[in-house]
Design a protein around this motif. Structure first.
Motif, PDB file in Angstrom:
ATOM      1  N   SER A 187       0.410   5.744  -0.506  1.00 24.54           N
ATOM      2  CA  SER A 187      -0.519   6.871  -0.646  1.00 24.54           C
ATOM      3  C   SER A 187       0.272   8.124  -0.967  1.00 24.54           C
ATOM      4  N   ASN A 215       0.839  -1.200   0.000  1.00 23.14           N
ATOM      5  CA  ASN A 215       0.000   0.000   0.000  1.00 23.14           C
ATOM      6  C   ASN A 215       0.872   1.246   0.000  1.00 23.14           C
ATOM      7  N   SER A 268      -4.679   6.666  -2.033  1.00 24.99           N
ATOM      8  CA  SER A 268      -4.033   5.413  -1.647  1.00 24.99           C
ATOM      9  C   SER A 268      -4.258   4.366  -2.728  1.00 24.99           C
ATOM     10  N   THR A 310      -3.170   0.169  -3.856  1.00 22.91           N
ATOM     11  CA  THR A 310      -2.735  -1.126  -3.352  1.00 22.91           C
ATOM     12  C   THR A 310      -2.313  -2.006  -4.518  1.00 22.91           C
TER      13      THR A 310
END
Length: 311
Positions: free
Chosen positions: A125, A123, A135, A137
């Protein structure tokens, strides 16, 4: 008092000496042969540095001699791998890559494992001026891990093994077995083994591609084994129900193969060449700096030994 035959014997001895000197000079290697003995083993071992080259020249020779495609036309004239061997290596590399990629896919399918299963996620951001955090992933799946580890690792081992067999640097001028009578037989044997491995990779890849195409057509099982028994080859190689679109994954792999050759290969080999990965101290990973240090050690060692030989 000299005997009458003394003059004739002296003349015959001097003639014999002259003939011996002429024969000895004819056996001395030429300048080109001596150069070949120095650099051919280095070329066969994919050396980062050649004697007398600067940084730019070494990078150019390394890419031109070792790149699977560029090396076909731009390799050094003394390089043991010529056009035929390089085309063979390229064909084998493509076939093995297709085979191992689709074999991993079929293994997941046949074993009932989910290749899309997430192993871990990354992850990250980014904040913007509006105080909105974006953000994202990135999921790393079990299929991707299998391709990167088993697939890429076995592919690299296969390519390097076929390269070493085809080059056979130990039997070339300057190699370990250059003066042995059977060196030509060993070199030919290495080339024939490489041909056998490439043909085997082609046959295996063809079989796996046909099975994968059948899976794209809608089959729900891997047709190698059914109820613990081997399936008839006629069932595996049944092309009646297959369409050209079922082999679209081969076109996708060809695009990936081309990108890896002309984008990732020069980038990764340049990193290896720089020696960053090995801190210039580890073989192979040490790159050109490590090769330069080894050459300096050999040169200093030869200079320290030579005065003792004259004493």
């Amino acid at each position: 008092m000299p005997f009458p035959n003394d003059a004739g014997s002296v003349a015959s001895i001097s003639t014999h000496q002259r003939v011996h000197e002429i024969y000895h000079r004819s056996k001395l290697p030429t300048r080109e042969e001596e150069l070949a003995r120095r650099i051919v083993p280095k070329l066969a071992s994919r050396a980062y540095h050649l004697p007398g080259n600067n940084l730019r020249q070494d990078w150019i020779q390394y890419m031109c001699n070792n790149h699977p495609v560029i090396g076909i036309c731009c390799h050094h004239k003394f390089h043991p791998l010529k056009l035929r061997q390089r085309l063979l290596i390229l064909l084998g590399s493509f076939a093995f890559g297709v085979g191992i990629t689709n074999a991993i896919y079929l293994w997941f399918l046949g074993s009932g494992r989910n290749e899309e299963e997430e192993v871990f996620a990354v992850n990250w951001s980014s904040s913007q001026e509006s105080n909105n955090n974006n953000s994202q992933t990135y999921s790393v799946t079990s299929g991707l891990i299998a391709l990167v580890t088993v697939g890429s690792g076995s592919h690299a081992i296969f390519d390097r093994f076929v390269w070493s067999l085809s080059a056979c640097g130990c039997c070339l001028p300057g190699g370990l077995f250059e003066n042995l009578c059977f060196r030509n037989c060993c070199k030919s044997l290495g080339y024939y083994i490489a041909v056998f491995l490439v043909v085997a990779a082609l046959a295996l890849a063809t079989c796996i591609v046909v099975v994968r195409a059948g899976m794209e057509e809608g089959q729900t099982h891997v047709p190698f084994f059914q109820n613990g028994t081997m399936v008839d080859l006629e069932e595996i190689f049944n092309f009646d129900d297959l369409d050209v679109q079922d082999y679209s994954f081969v076109k996708g792999y060809a695009i990936e193969f081309a990108v890896s050759l002309f984008v990732y290969y020069p980038l990764f080999e340049t990193i290896l060449f720089s020696g960053i990965l090995g801190c210039s101290r580890i073989p192979i990973l040490g790159g050109r700096p490590y090769a330069m240090k080894q050459e300096a050690k050999m040169f200093s060692g030869s200079r320290s030994v030579s005065p003792a030989q004259h004493v």
